[in-house]
Motif scaffolding. Sequence first.
Motif, PDB file in Angstrom:
ATOM      1  N   ARG A  63       1.986  15.147  -5.592  1.00  0.00           N
ATOM      2  CA  ARG A  63       3.311  14.840  -5.041  1.00  0.00           C
ATOM      3  C   ARG A  63       3.818  13.513  -5.589  1.00  0.00           C
ATOM      4  O   ARG A  63       3.197  12.477  -5.419  1.00  0.00           O
ATOM      5  N   HIS A  64       4.973  13.577  -6.240  1.00  0.00           N
ATOM      6  CA  HIS A  64       5.687  12.390  -6.718  1.00  0.00           C
ATOM      7  C   HIS A  64       4.809  11.532  -7.616  1.00  0.00           C
ATOM      8  O   HIS A  64       4.842  10.297  -7.548  1.00  0.00           O
ATOM      9  N   GLY A  79      -2.750  11.588  -7.537  1.00  0.00           N
ATOM     10  CA  GLY A  79      -1.794  10.558  -7.130  1.00  0.00           C
ATOM     11  C   GLY A  79      -1.683  10.494  -5.623  1.00  0.00           C
ATOM     12  O   GLY A  79      -0.593  10.463  -5.062  1.00  0.00           O
ATOM     13  N   THR A  80      -2.830  10.428  -4.955  1.00  0.00           N
ATOM     14  CA  THR A  80      -2.864  10.579  -3.501  1.00  0.00           C
ATOM     15  C   THR A  80      -2.268   9.392  -2.752  1.00  0.00           C
ATOM     16  O   THR A  80      -1.992   9.490  -1.559  1.00  0.00           O
ATOM     17  N   GLY A  81      -2.062   8.259  -3.442  1.00  0.00           N
ATOM     18  CA  GLY A  81      -1.481   7.096  -2.767  1.00  0.00           C
ATOM     19  C   GLY A  81      -2.373   6.615  -1.640  1.00  0.00           C
ATOM     20  O   GLY A  81      -3.587   6.465  -1.794  1.00  0.00           O
ATOM     21  N   GLY A  82      -1.794   6.404  -0.463  1.00  0.00           N
ATOM     22  CA  GLY A  82      -2.573   5.952   0.681  1.00  0.00           C
ATOM     23  C   GLY A  82      -3.285   7.062   1.411  1.00  0.00           C
ATOM     24  O   GLY A  82      -3.933   6.815   2.436  1.00  0.00           O
ATOM     25  N   ALA A 112      -5.519  -0.751  -5.786  1.00  0.00           N
ATOM     26  CA  ALA A 112      -4.983  -1.098  -4.463  1.00  0.00           C
ATOM     27  C   ALA A 112      -4.774   0.148  -3.618  1.00  0.00           C
ATOM     28  O   ALA A 112      -5.057   0.164  -2.418  1.00  0.00           O
ATOM     29  N   MET A 113      -4.297   1.220  -4.247  1.00  0.00           N
ATOM     30  CA  MET A 113      -4.071   2.447  -3.501  1.00  0.00           C
ATOM     31  C   MET A 113      -5.384   3.090  -3.091  1.00  0.00           C
ATOM     32  O   MET A 113      -5.493   3.662  -2.000  1.00  0.00           O
ATOM     33  N   VAL A 114      -6.389   3.013  -3.950  1.00  0.00           N
ATOM     34  CA  VAL A 114      -7.699   3.559  -3.600  1.00  0.00           C
ATOM     35  C   VAL A 114      -8.249   2.848  -2.369  1.00  0.00           C
ATOM     36  O   VAL A 114      -8.765   3.494  -1.443  1.00  0.00           O
ATOM     37  N   ARG A 115      -8.119   1.527  -2.337  1.00  0.00           N
ATOM     38  CA  ARG A 115      -8.591   0.774  -1.165  1.00  0.00           C
ATOM     39  C   ARG A 115      -7.823   1.172   0.092  1.00  0.00           C
ATOM     40  O   ARG A 115      -8.414   1.344   1.170  1.00  0.00           O
ATOM     41  N   GLY A 158       0.794  -1.217   0.000  1.00  0.00           N
ATOM     42  CA  GLY A 158       0.000   0.000   0.000  1.00  0.00           C
ATOM     43  C   GLY A 158       0.829   1.270   0.000  1.00  0.00           C
ATOM     44  O   GLY A 158       0.370   2.316   0.458  1.00  0.00           O
ATOM     45  N   TRP A 159       2.047   1.195  -0.516  1.00  0.00           N
ATOM     46  CA  TRP A 159       2.953   2.343  -0.490  1.00  0.00           C
ATOM     47  C   TRP A 159       3.086   2.892   0.925  1.00  0.00           C
ATOM     48  O   TRP A 159       3.127   4.103   1.151  1.00  0.00           O
ATOM     49  N   ASP A 160       3.153   1.973   1.889  1.00  0.00           N
ATOM     50  CA  ASP A 160       3.282   2.356   3.296  1.00  0.00           C
ATOM     51  C   ASP A 160       4.761   2.314   3.682  1.00  0.00           C
ATOM     52  O   ASP A 160       5.355   1.248   3.762  1.00  0.00           O
TER      53      ASP A 160
END
Length: 250
Positions: A118-119, A53-56, A78-81, A18-20
Amino acid sequence: MNPHDDPSFYDRVGEANGWDFSRLRCVTEGAAWDFYDEVAKCCRPSVLLLDIGTGGAEALISAAGAALLCVGIDRSPAMVRTAERNVSRSGRTNIRILPMEAGRLTFPGGFFDVVSCRHSEFSAKEAYRVLTKGGRFLTQQVAESDKRNLKMALGRGQHFDDKPGTLRMRLEAELEEVGFVEVQAYEYDAAEYYAEEEDLVFLLKHTPIVPRYGEEEGDEATLRRFIREYRTPKGIRTNASRLLVTARKL
């Protein structure tokens, strides 16, 4: 290479963790700004904010108190979840998360007062379209000199062959071309210290800093030599190079 250059990489990491990066033990010294603090400064209680591109959504959550409504979008299911879970846990009621491509925003024109990114990739044309007159756009990207000693040691990496300033000039030109004014760019180069080898390995396997890390012969031995050379009492030293570009819609 950026995550959007290889969508499958972005999706794989999103599914895996989750890009954590909360478990990553790293200290940064000398950062000139915090991006979402800069975003919050552009907001007021009546503002509608779009985060591309909000990621988590962890960072968006930190800025949500400055706006009336925050909408975070991401191309990865997956990131949306992950973002939806994080928003629910945060207790914030003014954040919405939507699956959406940055290049095909489905919002009406002039809908948002502030757009941030961001990124992640973005479309200057689409960002301009969905902003209100006088609206602000902010993006932070990884600059060419980021992790330069690590990329030099491994012989490849993100922006490896790009001259410093290439990204800055490209983004400025793209924003001005679609009509943005007051386009301003800022850069910083900060020291980063990673606690142990496993922190660097986690970084390399979960970001596009060095493409295909671990798949090329000699990568692990090279990393061990790098760690011996750059280990300090504060940790294993490298750098974080960041580019901030801001603009306003007429």
